[in-house]
Design an enzyme around this catalytic site. Structure first.
Site, PDB file in Angstrom:
ATOM      1  N   GLY A   1       0.788  -1.222   0.000  1.00  0.00           N
ATOM      2  CA  GLY A   1       0.000   0.000   0.000  1.00  0.00           C
ATOM      3  C   GLY A   1       0.823   1.276   0.000  1.00  0.00           C
ATOM      4  O   GLY A   1       0.340   2.326   0.425  1.00  0.00           O
ATOM      5  N   SER A   2       2.056   1.204  -0.525  1.00  0.00           N
ATOM      6  CA  SER A   2       2.868   2.428  -0.486  1.00  0.00           C
ATOM      7  C   SER A   2       2.311   3.500  -1.413  1.00  0.00           C
ATOM      8  O   SER A   2       2.425   4.694  -1.118  1.00  0.00           O
ATOM      9  CB  SER A   2       4.330   2.126  -0.814  1.00  0.00           C
TER      10      SER A   2
ATOM     11  N   ASN B   1      -5.577   3.195 -12.486  1.00  0.00           N
ATOM     12  CA  ASN B   1      -4.605   2.182 -12.078  1.00  0.00           C
ATOM     13  C   ASN B   1      -3.206   2.741 -12.264  1.00  0.00           C
ATOM     14  O   ASN B   1      -2.988   3.627 -13.096  1.00  0.00           O
ATOM     15  CB  ASN B   1      -4.770   0.920 -12.936  1.00  0.00           C
TER      16      ASN B   1
ATOM     17  N   HIS C   1       0.609   1.222 -13.193  1.00  0.00           N
ATOM     18  CA  HIS C   1       1.281   0.006 -13.662  1.00  0.00           C
ATOM     19  C   HIS C   1       2.780   0.286 -13.721  1.00  0.00           C
ATOM     20  O   HIS C   1       3.200   1.325 -14.235  1.00  0.00           O
ATOM     21  CB  HIS C   1       0.745  -0.373 -15.046  1.00  0.00           C
TER      22      HIS C   1
HETATM   23  C1  GRF Z   1       3.377  -1.098  -7.539  1.00  0.00           C
HETATM   24  O1  GRF Z   1       4.591  -1.288  -8.205  1.00  0.00           O
HETATM   25  C2  GRF Z   1       2.268  -0.995  -8.539  1.00  0.00           C
HETATM   26  O2  GRF Z   1       2.632  -0.324  -9.694  1.00  0.00           O
HETATM   27  C3  GRF Z   1       1.994  -2.433  -8.834  1.00  0.00           C
HETATM   28  O3  GRF Z   1       2.111  -3.089  -7.598  1.00  0.00           O
HETATM   29  C4  GRF Z   1       2.971  -2.343  -6.755  1.00  0.00           C
HETATM   30  C5  GRF Z   1       2.179  -2.005  -5.528  1.00  0.00           C
HETATM   31  O4  GRF Z   1       2.952  -1.416  -4.548  1.00  0.00           O
HETATM   32  N1  GRF Z   1       0.733  -2.598  -9.500  1.00  0.00           N
HETATM   33  P1  GRF Z   1       2.241  -0.773  -3.271  1.00  0.00           P
HETATM   34  O5  GRF Z   1       1.266  -1.807  -2.714  1.00  0.00           O
HETATM   35  O6  GRF Z   1       1.541   0.480  -3.696  1.00  0.00           O
HETATM   36  O7  GRF Z   1       3.360  -0.522  -2.309  1.00  0.00           O
END
Ligand code: GRF
Length: 195
Positions: free
Chosen positions: A13-14, A112, A114
């Site tokens: 969830g960063s 989203n 990505h």
């Molecule tokens: C991120 O790299 C995002 O782009 C991908 O999954 C990762 C999630 O990281 N879809 P976080 O949970 O937001 O830390």
């Protein structure tokens, strides 16, 4: 009109935390009436849930394994989201493929992020694939969600170099720092554009 954001996570969830912090630091509530209304997860053990609770944000877990079908899970998820009257639904590391019905329901207000420079490297394992392809640059993309996985109008991107000897992990960490820059920015811009 609602300016609520609902964020969906599955893990650390960063990106969610980056959006919550930006909202606080830039006073999105006071200046624009925008607030993060809820953080929903399909995993009970998503680390980001604790952060959201500490921030006083409503959280809810819907475990996809307890639903008989993808359609049933998505229908329940849609109900949980709608309860928070969202102007925008933000996928932030939400590791579920969404049904066309779900995407249609939130069309135009579903974003989203990505971890690649779309349209290159849709799907999983983006960093290793970029390294294996000999890319000199990698990055991340914020896009509107459509029924096709990791495809949709591009709203923002950031580029990072791929360095000699990079591992997927090192590259992922470099990309992630940029995700935290562009996602809050894209979320705010999208809400202000569509108000
Ligand atoms: C991120 O790299 C995002 O782009 C991908 O999954 C990762 C999630 O990281 N879809 P976080 O949970 O937001 O830390």
């Amino acid at each position: 009109m609602s300016k609520n954001i609902v964020i969906l996570i599955s893990g650390g969830g960063s990106n969610m935390a980056a959006i919550v912090r930006a909202a606080r630091q830039q006073d999105w509530a006071g200046r624009h009436g925008i607030r993060v209304a809820a953080v929903l997860s399909n995993r009970q053990d998503a680390a980001g849930l604790a952060f959201a609770r500490e921030q006083g944000i409503a959280t809810e877990v819907l475990d996809h394994k307890t639903y008989p079908s993808r359609e049933a899970f998505d229908a329940a998820l849609a109900q949980a989201i709608i309860a928070h009257d969202p102007a925008l639904v933000v996928l932030a590391g939400f590791m579920r493929i969404l049904t066309p019905a779900f995407v249609e329901r939130f069309a135009g207000r579903l974003l989203n992020i990505h971890p690649s420079l779309l349209p290159a490297f849709t799907g999983l394992d983006t960093h290793q694939r970029a390294i294996d392809a000999g890319c000199r640059f990698a990055g991340c993309t914020v896009h509107e969600v459509t029924a096709e996985l990791d495809v949709g109008p591009i709203l923002d991107q950031a580029v990072v170099p791929v360095l000699p000897g990079d591992t997927a992990q090192a590259l992922a960490a470099r990309v992630l720092t940029q995700e935290h820059v562009i996602y809050p920015r894209a979320v705010l811009a999208h809400l202000l554009r569509n108000q």
